[in-house]
Design a protein around this motif. Structure first.
Motif, PDB file in Angstrom:
ATOM      1  N   UNK A  17       0.870  -1.176   0.000  1.00  0.00           N
ATOM      2  CA  UNK A  17       0.000   0.000   0.000  1.00  0.00           C
ATOM      3  C   UNK A  17       0.903   1.220   0.000  1.00  0.00           C
ATOM      4  N   UNK A  18       0.343   2.369  -0.337  1.00  0.00           N
ATOM      5  CA  UNK A  18       1.234   3.518  -0.519  1.00  0.00           C
ATOM      6  C   UNK A  18       0.691   4.794   0.057  1.00  0.00           C
ATOM      7  N   UNK A  19       0.648   5.800  -0.782  1.00  0.00           N
ATOM      8  CA  UNK A  19       0.249   7.128  -0.332  1.00  0.00           C
ATOM      9  C   UNK A  19       1.310   8.114  -0.772  1.00  0.00           C
ATOM     10  N   UNK A  20       0.974   9.367  -0.708  1.00  0.00           N
ATOM     11  CA  UNK A  20       1.955  10.357  -1.148  1.00  0.00           C
ATOM     12  C   UNK A  20       2.325  11.293  -0.018  1.00  0.00           C
ATOM     13  N   UNK A  21       2.823  10.732   1.019  1.00  0.00           N
ATOM     14  CA  UNK A  21       3.399  11.519   2.085  1.00  0.00           C
ATOM     15  C   UNK A  21       2.394  12.007   3.101  1.00  0.00           C
ATOM     16  N   UNK A  22       2.932  12.779   4.025  1.00  0.00           N
ATOM     17  CA  UNK A  22       4.313  13.251   4.117  1.00  0.00           C
ATOM     18  C   UNK A  22       5.228  12.318   4.893  1.00  0.00           C
ATOM     19  N   UNK A  23       4.760  11.115   5.171  1.00  0.00           N
ATOM     20  CA  UNK A  23       5.614  10.220   5.927  1.00  0.00           C
ATOM     21  C   UNK A  23       6.422   9.333   4.988  1.00  0.00           C
ATOM     22  N   UNK A  24       7.439   8.676   5.501  1.00  0.00           N
ATOM     23  CA  UNK A  24       8.291   7.838   4.668  1.00  0.00           C
ATOM     24  C   UNK A  24       7.544   6.666   4.056  1.00  0.00           C
ATOM     25  N   UNK A  25       6.479   6.247   4.722  1.00  0.00           N
ATOM     26  CA  UNK A  25       5.727   5.092   4.283  1.00  0.00           C
ATOM     27  C   UNK A  25       5.338   5.194   2.808  1.00  0.00           C
ATOM     28  N   UNK A  27       8.692  -6.585  -9.279  1.00  0.00           N
ATOM     29  CA  UNK A  27       7.726  -5.613  -9.767  1.00  0.00           C
ATOM     30  C   UNK A  27       6.964  -5.127  -8.554  1.00  0.00           C
ATOM     31  N   UNK A  28       6.725  -3.843  -8.451  1.00  0.00           N
ATOM     32  CA  UNK A  28       5.985  -3.373  -7.282  1.00  0.00           C
ATOM     33  C   UNK A  28       4.619  -2.847  -7.705  1.00  0.00           C
ATOM     34  N   UNK A  29       3.580  -3.408  -7.145  1.00  0.00           N
ATOM     35  CA  UNK A  29       2.234  -2.864  -7.397  1.00  0.00           C
ATOM     36  C   UNK A  29       1.773  -2.179  -6.127  1.00  0.00           C
ATOM     37  N   UNK A  30       1.479  -0.897  -6.238  1.00  0.00           N
ATOM     38  CA  UNK A  30       1.070  -0.157  -5.056  1.00  0.00           C
ATOM     39  C   UNK A  30      -0.443  -0.027  -5.006  1.00  0.00           C
ATOM     40  N   UNK A  31      -1.031  -0.577  -3.975  1.00  0.00           N
ATOM     41  CA  UNK A  31      -2.479  -0.446  -3.807  1.00  0.00           C
ATOM     42  C   UNK A  31      -2.759   0.865  -3.120  1.00  0.00           C
ATOM     43  N   UNK A  32      -2.966   1.890  -3.912  1.00  0.00           N
ATOM     44  CA  UNK A  32      -3.313   3.165  -3.295  1.00  0.00           C
ATOM     45  C   UNK A  32      -4.310   3.804  -4.228  1.00  0.00           C
ATOM     46  N   UNK A  33      -5.214   4.584  -3.684  1.00  0.00           N
ATOM     47  CA  UNK A  33      -6.119   5.279  -4.578  1.00  0.00           C
ATOM     48  C   UNK A  33      -5.363   6.459  -5.164  1.00  0.00           C
ATOM     49  N   UNK A  34      -4.924   6.396  -6.426  1.00  0.00           N
ATOM     50  CA  UNK A  34      -4.180   7.531  -6.972  1.00  0.00           C
ATOM     51  C   UNK A  34      -5.094   8.753  -6.987  1.00  0.00           C
ATOM     52  N   UNK A  35      -4.605   9.855  -6.553  1.00  0.00           N
ATOM     53  CA  UNK A  35      -5.390  11.090  -6.443  1.00  0.00           C
ATOM     54  C   UNK A  35      -6.668  10.867  -5.646  1.00  0.00           C
ATOM     55  N   UNK A  36      -6.636   9.890  -4.779  1.00  0.00           N
ATOM     56  CA  UNK A  36      -7.787   9.683  -3.922  1.00  0.00           C
ATOM     57  C   UNK A  36      -9.007   9.116  -4.611  1.00  0.00           C
ATOM     58  N   UNK A  37      -8.829   8.576  -5.841  1.00  0.00           N
ATOM     59  CA  UNK A  37     -10.030   8.083  -6.500  1.00  0.00           C
ATOM     60  C   UNK A  37     -10.156   6.572  -6.367  1.00  0.00           C
TER      61      UNK A  37
END
Ligand code: SF4
Ligand code: SF4
Lengths: 379, 368
Positions: A73-81, A100-110
């Motif tokens: 899972x991801x996210x765009x900050x502000x933490x290192x995670x 290969x890394x697949x990040x499960x995150x809602x890009x732009x919150x969508x």
């Protein structure tokens, strides 16, 4: 493509259910262990945060089992995670594990974007309908997992035999892993409640009427992963305290993966309001949750708070600088435990015992509390 | 009204903005003295053990601000689109209040992520705290931006950090700079031709002598690079022996372009700049080596440094990490710099053997 994912406490049970229902080829890495940590530590600069080191260890161990794709899972900050994914990809690449890394995150919150990422993972064979169903089932499973963990919070301190509790916990998890229908989930819960009730009846005579209540707050990985918290919850339970914890998996999934669309077993939203007087802005990680939860537990009459963080954790360092103010305002003792790869079980154990001891004494003697707190704060 | 402004952390990049803002509003802004032993010791003693060196230094400066009506400590959330500042900066001022319980704190959120209008909105909401009208705030905001821009232009034109900041520190100077025409006499040390090979040199002493000095790039947070007390005059020391380029010498476009080496863009305003500049220098054949100036406890550096060290390894560029902490000794620092510069020289002599040359010092280590 063989997918794997990093460990964080019992999270694997939920992710496994998701991947299973999507018929993805996957492997669960071996549970976190000394070896995992050693591998991760060797691959990372010393100043990385502990969860990142363990993730790396997980991936290397999973690679030995054939994994080549990492689901995170991801996210765009502000933490290192939020930057773990790219860090991990580069480090693994250089070390000879091209993941290969697949990040499960809602890009732009969508949420549509999120579903698309899952689709990439799941492949064409899955219909949208099936993807959504699998996601929702995984979420419901996380709710049950949280309930189970919380039931044990109340159960453990009332049962005199820790090994009996441990055995029941393992058996429950085994059943939960196998439950792949809603009925199955319900059955596990009902079965567990029955067993617990019976055991409690056996102990009714020697039960502490009014056990200590202690809350564990802090960085999510540390509080969910017993391997690095040195089983804090369990130890406190064995010492006779009823434990609660600020963040449960489903609450986190609801807030971060589903963008607050679902709330989870323990919603995070109320914490933000409660944290306001002390920290009026998000800072990343779970600092606001730590602050808000501490206020909540203080208001609910909990007798002590344990804050857990990995060494160097940026948001929790912010939180720990603010907690003394709450301690002062509410007169609730707060102990901060920092863990890193060198932390020994014995050290944590001793500090927990001292803390519980202090809280017990303070029930009888209010002045002891202030002296003791100063002692524990140790600055 | 007299407000204190700590000479720490965000001072190093954004002081001109606030100096302009308060100047226009007729509020006196007093900065704490340059870091000295007393300030450092207060910070180390009072701040949480675990936090990073720059936050500890900030705590020292906050405590050093006396004889003011209050302290101005804004919360800087983001300096540009799609980025944030680090959690510890977002956690200001709340996380340092314990150090100055007696002081009145003046604060507001500054978030450029959402654009100029949001920043203005936040400043407008702040007006009641300082008793100014909406139109005064608007004027202050315009002035603040002018000053900040002037500062950036001075830096781009090759003025050193100290030289440029001095203009904003002494209130008479900005008046002279009012038209932003840089009417001030340039420093005599400055060569006119500081625009070399397309770079802007940060007051690098370009001597005419034939002796060839190595060119090194010094990258890291501005509040470490220019914190000459904590870094024991690192920049000056290096300049005695080398031509030194810094993060501020790289423009926004190359910084942005360098992010393409990453599958995910860096989302911290400063780390992004440091990475972009560092990565740019790694690629530049004219640069002989990189020094990453980091400090104890910096979470974002742990990542940026790792990314840059890898870039340097891949490009066989000499790379040195200096990690400042409270125990850093001068002797250790000097030894490490000299060893590095020696290596650059040797490397230069044996340019042909370059590929077999694997000397790197890129793991975090203190030079105590
Ligand atoms: S919350 Fe702490 S431990 Fe987690 S990624 Fe952020 S800094 Fe690291
Ligand atoms: S970026 Fe690093 S040095 Fe700066 S405040 Fe954050 S942790 Fe400290």
């Amino acid at each position: 493509m063989k997918v794997t994912f990093p460990h964080m406490g019992n999270t694997w049970i939920v992710i496994q259910a998701l991947l299973e229902n999507l018929s993805v080829d996957y492997v669960v890495p071996p549970l976190n262990s000394k070896e995992t940590l050693t591998i991760g530590t060797q691959l990372s600069p010393e100043s990385f945060c502990l969860p990142l080191k363990l993730n790396l260890g997980n991936f290397v161990q999973a690679a030995a089992l054939g994994a080549d794709t990492a689901l995170i899972t991801g996210g765009v900050g502000p933490c290192r995670f939020g930057y773990y994914g790219e860090m991990e990809r580069q480090i693994l690449q250089e070390a000879g594990y091209p993941f290969d890394v697949i990040t499960l995150e809602p890009p732009d919150g969508s949420l549509i974007g999120l579903a698309e990422r899952i689709r990439k993972l799941a492949g064409e064979k899955n219909t949208w309908n099936r993807i959504v169903k699998a996601m929702l089932f995984a979420y419901r499973k996380s709710l049950v997992l949280d309930q189970i963990e919380d039931l044990f919070h109340g159960f453990r301190p009332r049962i005199q035999s820790p090994t009996q509790v441990d055995r029941l916990y393992e058996e429950t998890k085994r059943r939960l892993v196998q439950a792949m229908t809603d009925q199955g989930l319900k059955d596990v819960l009902n079965w567990l409640k029955d067993v617990m009730q019976q055991s409690l009846a056996d102990y009714v005579d020697c039960m502490e009427e009014n056990p200590l209540r202690i809350a564990v707050v802090g960085e999510i990985y540390t509080i969910l992963e017993p391997f690095i918290s040195m089983d804090v919850e369990k130890e406190l339970g064995n010492l006779g305290a009823v434990v609660d914890r600020s963040i449960y998996l489903s609450g986190w999934v609801g807030e971060h993966v589903f963008r607050g669309l679902v709330q989870g077993y323990r919603p995070l939203r109320p914490y933000y309001t409660l944290a306001k007087p002390y920290l009026n802005h998000f800072v990343g990680g779970h600092a606001r949750e730590t602050i808000g939860a501490t206020v909540k537990y203080a208001q609910e009459g909990y007798e002590g708070i344990v804050q857990l963080l990995p060494l160097g954790c940026m948001p929790e360092i912010v939180a720990s600088a603010i907690l003394p103010k709450i301690q002062e305002d509410y007169g609730i003792p707060i102990m901060t435990l920092t863990v890193d790869e060198h932390t020994g079980r014995a050290g944590i154990q001793t500090r927990l015992e001292a803390f519980v001891d202090l809280l017990e004494r303070s029930r009888h003697n209010l002045t002891a509390i202030n002296e003791g707190v100063l002692e524990l704060a140790g600055r | 009204m007299r407000l204190g402004f700590p000479r720490a952390l965000m001072y190093y990049e954004y002081y001109p903005f606030w100096a302009g803002f308060f100047y226009k509003l007729g509020i006196e802004l007093v900065t704490s003295p340059s870091t000295n032993r007393e300030i450092m010791e207060m910070g180390l003693k009072k701040a949480a053990d675990e936090t990073c060196l720059p936050v500890k230094i900030l705590v020292g400066h906050l405590m050093a601000l006396r004889d003011v009506e209050g302290i101005f400590l804004p919360r800087l959330v983001s300096m540009e689109e799609n980025t944030y500042l680090c959690p510890k900066i977002l956690g200001l001022p709340e996380s340092v209040l314990y150090a100055i319980p007696e002081q009145e704190i003046y604060t507001l959120d500054v978030n450029w992520r959402e654009g100029k209008r949001e920043v203005l909105k936040s400043l407008l909401a702040f007006r009641t705290r300082i008793g100014r009208t909406k139109s005064q705030i608007r004027e202050g905001f315009a002035e603040a931006q002018r000053w900040q821009k002037a500062y950036r232009r001075m830096r781009n034109a090759g003025w050193s950090f100290e030289e440029s900041m001095e203009c904003f520190e002494t209130l008479a100077e900005p008046l002279k700079l009012k038209d932003l025409g840089f009417s001030r006499e340039r420093s005599h040390r400055q060569k006119t031709a500081d625009f070399e090979d397309g770079w802007l040199l940060d007051q690098g002493d370009i001597t005419d002598s034939l002796e060839k000095k190595p060119r090194i790039a010094l990258v890291g947070h501005s509040y470490l690079t220019y914190e000459s007390y904590a870094n024991m005059n690192l920049v000056q020391r290096l300049r005695e022996k080398a031509q030194v380029l810094v993060v501020e010498n790289v423009e926004a476009t190359p910084i942005e372009l360098q992010q393409s080496h990453l599958q995910k863009k860096i989302f911290w305003s400063h780390a992004k700049k440091i990475y972009g500049a560092g990565s740019y220098y790694v690629e530049d054949p004219e640069i002989d080596g990189l020094i990453y100036l980091s400090c104890f406890g910096c979470g974002t550096d742990s990542m940026t440094n790792d990314l840059l060290a890898r870039r340097a390894r891949q490009n066989q560029k000499p790379y040195l990490v200096l990690t400042l902490d409270e125990h850093t000794g001068e002797a250790g620092l000097v030894t490490r710099i000299e060893a590095f510069l020696d290596m650059l020289e040797r490397r230069d002599d044996y340019e042909s053997n370059l590929s077999s040359y694997g000397e790197h010092m890129d793991r975090h280590s203190s030079f105590t």
